[in-house]
Design a protein around this motif. Structure first.
Motif, PDB file in Angstrom:
ATOM      1  N   VAL A   1       2.020   4.712 129.245  1.00 22.62           N
ATOM      2  CA  VAL A   1       3.300   4.326 129.376  1.00 22.62           C
ATOM      3  C   VAL A   1       3.487   3.512 130.869  1.00 22.62           C
TER       4      VAL A   1
ATOM      5  N   CYS B   1       7.601   9.176 126.046  1.00 20.29           N
ATOM      6  CA  CYS B   1       6.874   7.636 125.468  1.00 20.29           C
ATOM      7  C   CYS B   1       7.974   6.711 125.780  1.00 20.29           C
TER       8      CYS B   1
ATOM      9  N   ILE C   1      10.241   3.826 127.898  1.00 19.93           N
ATOM     10  CA  ILE C   1      10.147   3.117 129.017  1.00 19.93           C
ATOM     11  C   ILE C   1      11.505   2.977 129.683  1.00 19.93           C
TER      12      ILE C   1
END
Length: 466
Positions: free
Chosen positions: A432, A464, A466
């Motif tokens: 990530v 996970c 962003i």
């Protein structure tokens, strides 16, 4: 977007957990920490997995909805989980969060008339293949872990596999999805229709989203007629680059159904594991299959052989025998299990355009030398997707630091060659931090906008996101 990872599960009471049991069902909720331990990590054992407040193992979409609504009311992070075979930490539990394991939802219905399968997310890839085979049909996507990985996990990462060079990846076979959104609503997208362009292509948005946008509870998959038996060719080369150059040449002229690569280190690790007589001196090894009907198959294999010889192959072996071919494929599939026990692993999944494959493989070897790290490489070479495995001593902090630097540099190398940090394993937790380097600021901003619109609390797989 709210950062729920700062204080996940804060303020949860026994009454809250009792409400979860009441709303979902006592038989579907796991609260015992010792029983929840098995749901904390995926296969990669990527560090940082937390202990969930509970694990829900639903039997139907209604129970998934109930669990999501319970978590949404309390701002509790949710981690959807399939078979736990992921390689990027994508289903690692969040401390104090709710893990929803879909392994009990494993129904499969085959409709030969429409050549479709309606499948629940916990169904194994191999089970879908077998059910289709009984009707003379085939579900092509075949990750190396196809015998133990689930369709839901395949959807989450848009999994590919060995034969995607000719037949495509998971998204190419998804006609419909049922998805539970972050607020507990259940939506249906697509269906058994082959052609349907009504509205935005939202199915494509959810495939590969790693549980960050919704939880898939049902999938409609496209099936195809079973292909003819394949012929198999195995070629050994003095160097890994020579093998990769043969792959580039094949891509210009042919369309094999499978092109797999192993470098010398991968060959030796696999031979240590299987003892099947692989050539330990080979710098690179290719396993190629062609499944065109009739005489075309023979012509293709002969053309592959000519390309391999021209690229410098030291030995070429071809066979029409199914069992012989499967034995060589078995060696390739055995690579990941063969690496277990040799040390801690960081599993890469970088891909590049086919012409850049030789430079990628050479670059990985140079990174391994520079950081004194064992990095055997296998690849779905026909589509440029490589799987370098970084093996290191977890008890040695310096070794881990070298491996982590090498891990980052391999992703930088792939991006620099016009490639990707992940071809099929997904971003997960492991990558990530490198996503922005590939996508750039504008695409990252758009991605965050979509995430915020569908999950304004940021509760879906936040590690996970962003």
């Amino acid at each position: 977007m709210t950062d729920v990872t700062d204080k996940p599960g804060a303020g949860l009471t026994e009454a809250d957990l009792a409400a979860l049991v009441d709303e979902v069902g006592a038989a579907e909720v796991v609260l015992d920490p010792s029983a929840m331990e098995a749901y904390r990590w995926d296969w990669s054992r990527f560090p940082g997995a937390g202990m969930p407040c509970a694990v829900v193992r639903p039997r139907d979409a209604g129970q998934v909805q109930a669990a999501v609504r319970w978590a949404a009311r309390r701002g509790i992070p949710i981690v959807p989980r399939g078979a736990g075979t992921g390689l990027a930490g994508g289903s690692n539990a969040v401390e104090g969060g709710l893990t929803i394991s879909l392994d009990r939802m494993a129904g499969i219905e085959i409709d030969p008339a429409t050549r479709t399968a309606v499948v629940e997310p916990g169904a194994l890839n191999a089970a879908v293949k077998q059910a289709a085979r009984e009707h003379g049909l085939w579900y092509p996507p075949d990750p190396s872990s196809y015998e133990i990985c689930s369709i839901g996990g395949n959807i989450a990462t848009n999994a590919g596999g060995l034969c995607c060079v000719k037949y495509g990846v998971t998204t190419d076979y998804v006609l419909g999805l049922d998805v539970v959104l972050a607020d507990g609503r259940l939506i249906t997208l697509g269906g058994r229709r082959i052609k349907d362009v009504a509205g935005l292509s939202l199915i494509k948005l959810f495939v590969g989203s790693e549980g960050t946008l919704g939880i898939v509870t049902k999938v409609t998959l496209r099936l195809v007629p079973s292909p003819p038996p394949a012929a198999t060719l195995v070629a050994t080369f003095p160097t890994a680059r020579a093998a990769a150059e043969a792959v580039v040449a094949m891509g210009r002229q042919l369309r094999p159904s499978l092109v797999e690569f192993m470098d010398q280190r991968a060959v030796n690790i696999t031979e240590d594991h299987l003892r099947m007589g692989l050539d330990r001196s080979a710098g690179g090894l290719l396993v190629v299959q062609c499944d065109s009907p009739g005489a075309a198959r023979t012509e293709e294999i002969e053309a592959v052989e000519a390309i391999c010889v021209s690229a410098g192959a030291t030995e070429v072996f071809a066979t029409d025998d199914h069992d012989e071919g499967e034995a060589f494929l078995g060696a390739r599939r055995a690579f990941f299990p063969a690496c277990e026990g040799r040390g801690a692993l960081l599993v890469e999944d970088v891909g590049v355009p086919i012409p850049a494959l030789p430079d990628l493989i050479d670059g990985i070897a140079e990174i391994a030398r520079r950081h004194d790290t064992d990095i055997p490489v296998v690849a779905h070479a026909g589509d440029g997707n490589t799987h370098p495995n970084l093996i290191y001593d977890a008890t040695d902090p310096a070794a881990r630091e070298r491996a982590e630097r090498a891990f980052s540099e391999i992703m930088e190398l792939a991006i620099g060659l016009g490639g990707t940090i992940t071809g099929e394993h997904g971003v997960g937790r492991a990558k990530v931090g490198s996503l922005a380097a590939q996508l750039g600021p504008d695409v990252m901003e758009l991605t965050r906008t979509i995430k915020d619109a569908l999950d304004p609390q940021g509760i879906l797989n936040p590690s996970c996101a962003i």
